[in-house]
Each structure stands twice: as C-alpha cells, then as structure tokens.
Design a protein around this motif. Structure first.
Motif, PDB file in Angstrom:
ATOM      1  N   GLU A 195      -4.186  11.995  -0.408  1.00 49.31           N
ATOM      2  CA  GLU A 195      -5.334  11.288  -0.985  1.00 49.31           C
ATOM      3  C   GLU A 195      -5.080   9.781  -1.025  1.00 49.31           C
ATOM      4  OE1 GLU A 195      -5.944  13.354  -4.678  1.00 49.31           O
ATOM      5  OE2 GLU A 195      -6.884  15.068  -3.648  1.00 49.31           O
ATOM      6  N   GLY A 196      -3.848   9.373  -1.319  1.00 52.22           N
ATOM      7  CA  GLY A 196      -3.522   7.951  -1.327  1.00 52.22           C
ATOM      8  C   GLY A 196      -3.633   7.340   0.049  1.00 52.22           C
ATOM      9  N   LEU A 197      -3.069   7.999   1.054  1.00 52.23           N
ATOM     10  CA  LEU A 197      -3.111   7.476   2.426  1.00 52.23           C
ATOM     11  C   LEU A 197      -4.524   7.463   2.993  1.00 52.23           C
ATOM     12  CD1 LEU A 197       0.086   9.194   3.821  1.00 52.23           C
ATOM     13  CD2 LEU A 197      -0.232   6.737   3.475  1.00 52.23           C
ATOM     14  N   ALA A 198      -5.351   8.406   2.575  1.00 49.92           N
ATOM     15  CA  ALA A 198      -6.708   8.520   3.119  1.00 49.92           C
ATOM     16  C   ALA A 198      -7.657   7.453   2.576  1.00 49.92           C
ATOM     17  CB  ALA A 198      -7.264   9.912   2.836  1.00 49.92           C
ATOM     18  N   LYS A 199      -7.312   6.806   1.457  1.00 54.23           N
ATOM     19  CA  LYS A 199      -8.185   5.765   0.896  1.00 54.23           C
ATOM     20  C   LYS A 199      -8.347   4.640   1.902  1.00 54.23           C
ATOM     21  CE  LYS A 199      -7.100   6.674  -3.889  1.00 54.23           C
ATOM     22  NZ  LYS A 199      -6.318   6.252  -5.048  1.00 54.23           N
ATOM     23  N   GLY A 200      -9.557   4.436   2.354  1.00 59.13           N
ATOM     24  CA  GLY A 200      -9.840   3.391   3.326  1.00 59.13           C
ATOM     25  C   GLY A 200      -9.463   3.761   4.744  1.00 59.13           C
ATOM     26  N   GLY A 201      -8.996   4.988   4.947  1.00 59.06           N
ATOM     27  CA  GLY A 201      -8.577   5.439   6.268  1.00 59.06           C
ATOM     28  C   GLY A 201      -9.570   6.408   6.894  1.00 59.06           C
ATOM     29  N   THR A 202      -9.124   7.059   7.968  1.00 60.68           N
ATOM     30  CA  THR A 202      -9.949   8.014   8.706  1.00 60.68           C
ATOM     31  C   THR A 202      -9.207   9.339   8.804  1.00 60.68           C
ATOM     32  OG1 THR A 202     -10.837   6.209  10.041  1.00 60.68           O
ATOM     33  CG2 THR A 202     -11.118   8.448  10.912  1.00 60.68           C
ATOM     34  N   VAL A 203      -9.840  10.399   8.329  1.00 58.86           N
ATOM     35  CA  VAL A 203      -9.237  11.725   8.414  1.00 58.86           C
ATOM     36  C   VAL A 203      -9.350  12.223   9.851  1.00 58.86           C
ATOM     37  CG1 VAL A 203      -9.427  14.129   7.661  1.00 58.86           C
ATOM     38  CG2 VAL A 203      -9.684  12.270   6.003  1.00 58.86           C
ATOM     39  N   VAL A 204      -8.215  12.570  10.443  1.00 59.54           N
ATOM     40  CA  VAL A 204      -8.173  13.119  11.796  1.00 59.54           C
ATOM     41  C   VAL A 204      -8.239  14.642  11.717  1.00 59.54           C
ATOM     42  CG1 VAL A 204      -6.810  13.294  13.926  1.00 59.54           C
ATOM     43  CG2 VAL A 204      -6.832  11.142  12.624  1.00 59.54           C
TER      44      VAL A 204
ATOM     45  N   PHE B  62       0.832  -1.203   0.000  1.00 57.67           N
ATOM     46  CA  PHE B  62       0.000   0.000   0.000  1.00 57.67           C
ATOM     47  C   PHE B  62       0.870   1.258   0.000  1.00 57.67           C
ATOM     48  CE2 PHE B  62      -2.207   3.202   2.724  1.00 57.67           C
ATOM     49  CZ  PHE B  62      -3.179   3.585   1.812  1.00 57.67           C
ATOM     50  N   TYR B  63       1.875   1.325   0.882  1.00 61.88           N
ATOM     51  CA  TYR B  63       2.741   2.506   0.949  1.00 61.88           C
ATOM     52  C   TYR B  63       3.511   2.683  -0.356  1.00 61.88           C
ATOM     53  CZ  TYR B  63       1.470   2.185   5.839  1.00 61.88           C
ATOM     54  OH  TYR B  63       0.763   2.099   7.005  1.00 61.88           O
ATOM     55  N   ARG B  64       3.907   1.585  -0.974  1.00 64.19           N
ATOM     56  CA  ARG B  64       4.571   1.694  -2.275  1.00 64.19           C
ATOM     57  C   ARG B  64       3.618   2.266  -3.313  1.00 64.19           C
ATOM     58  NH1 ARG B  64       6.532  -2.965  -6.360  1.00 64.19           N
ATOM     59  NH2 ARG B  64       7.793  -1.648  -7.705  1.00 64.19           N
ATOM     60  N   SER B  65       2.335   1.886  -3.254  1.00 69.61           N
ATOM     61  CA  SER B  65       1.367   2.413  -4.219  1.00 69.61           C
ATOM     62  C   SER B  65       1.159   3.917  -4.034  1.00 69.61           C
ATOM     63  CB  SER B  65       0.027   1.672  -4.116  1.00 69.61           C
ATOM     64  OG  SER B  65      -0.725   2.101  -2.996  1.00 69.61           O
ATOM     65  N   VAL B  66       1.338   4.397  -2.811  1.00 64.56           N
ATOM     66  CA  VAL B  66       1.171   5.829  -2.530  1.00 64.56           C
ATOM     67  C   VAL B  66       2.440   6.610  -2.847  1.00 64.56           C
ATOM     68  CG1 VAL B  66       0.767   7.542  -0.706  1.00 64.56           C
ATOM     69  CG2 VAL B  66      -0.598   5.436  -0.755  1.00 64.56           C
TER      70      VAL B  66
END
Length: 137
Positions: free
Chosen positions: A98-107, A21-25
């Motif tokens: 935007e990449g990190l936020a996919k499937g995540g939670t915005v703080v 995932f981190y590589r994709s971002v």
C-alpha cells in the motif's frame, strides 16, 4: 564469507525524494551524502544532489541510490530491473504494498497466486517496479 545484495537505483535529481519515500514505507535509517559534501560537484547547481544514499531498516531492507550527474547519460530503458521484496507475513507485505502503490501504478494486484500466498507488482511514483511476495512455507 557473507554476501549481501542491495539494489542501487539511479535517478536524475530525484534520489533524495525516492530514498525519503522508501524510508516512509519500510522504516529504518536514511544516510545521504551530496556531491557538495564530498567536494565532487562538477556543476555548482548539482552540489545538493545525492552522490550516495541508503535506507537501511532493522528487518533487513536495504536500498541505495544516487543522482546521475547531467554530464553523464541516463537511460532507464523499459523495465531494466525489478526490486523483489519477499517476506513471510501477508499483513506486513500488504502494508508495504500500500505504501509503494501511493502515487504509483499497479501492474499486478497484490493477492493470492498459484505460487505464493500473496504476490503483486507495482511501479512506484519514481518509475521503479517492485515485486512483493510471501515466501511459500
């Protein structure tokens, strides 16, 4: 002497997915060694788990991760660390955000702040909290 600091993230069976995932971002190269590769699997069911992995991108991004074996305790606690990503280009950091936020939670939404041209905090889908900001010029 040159010293570099690299976040080393600990997972329970999700290290490979997190590194991919981190590589994709962030882009870059992914290197993974498994417990089986090194003949270090205490439990045959854990042979394919990551004993050491790293994503390294040309722009300087680097993160390492591994899967903690089931025989060892793993407690992530409540926000035991944040990973900070700083850069000088709002557009570049927006793409990473935007990449990190996919499937995540915005703080904290990514945008202008009192101390930076852009700042934000997001907990990704693996429970890792990332702080992104544009270095004040």
């Amino acid at each position: 002497m040159t010293v570099n600091v690299t976040p080393h993230l600990n997972f329970r069976g999700e290290a490979r997915a997190a590194l991919e995932f981190y590589r994709s971002v962030f882009g870059g190269d992914l290197v993974v060694s498994t417990y089986g590769d090194l003949g270090a699997a205490q439990d045959p069911a854990e042979a394919d788990l990551v004993v050491w992995g790293q994503v390294s991108a040309p722009g300087g991004f680097r993160v390492m991760a591994y899967d903690v074996p089931a025989a060892l305790p793993l407690s992530r606690g409540e926000d035991p660390f944040f990973v900070s990503v700083r850069g000088g280009d709002v557009a570049e950091l927006t793409d990473l955000w935007e990449g990190l936020a996919k499937g995540g939670t915005v703080v904290q939404p990514f945008g202008p702040s009192a101390w930076a041209e852009a700042y934000g905090m997001v907990k990704d889908r693996f429970g890792v909290t990332w702080v992104l900001d544009v270095v004040a010029g």
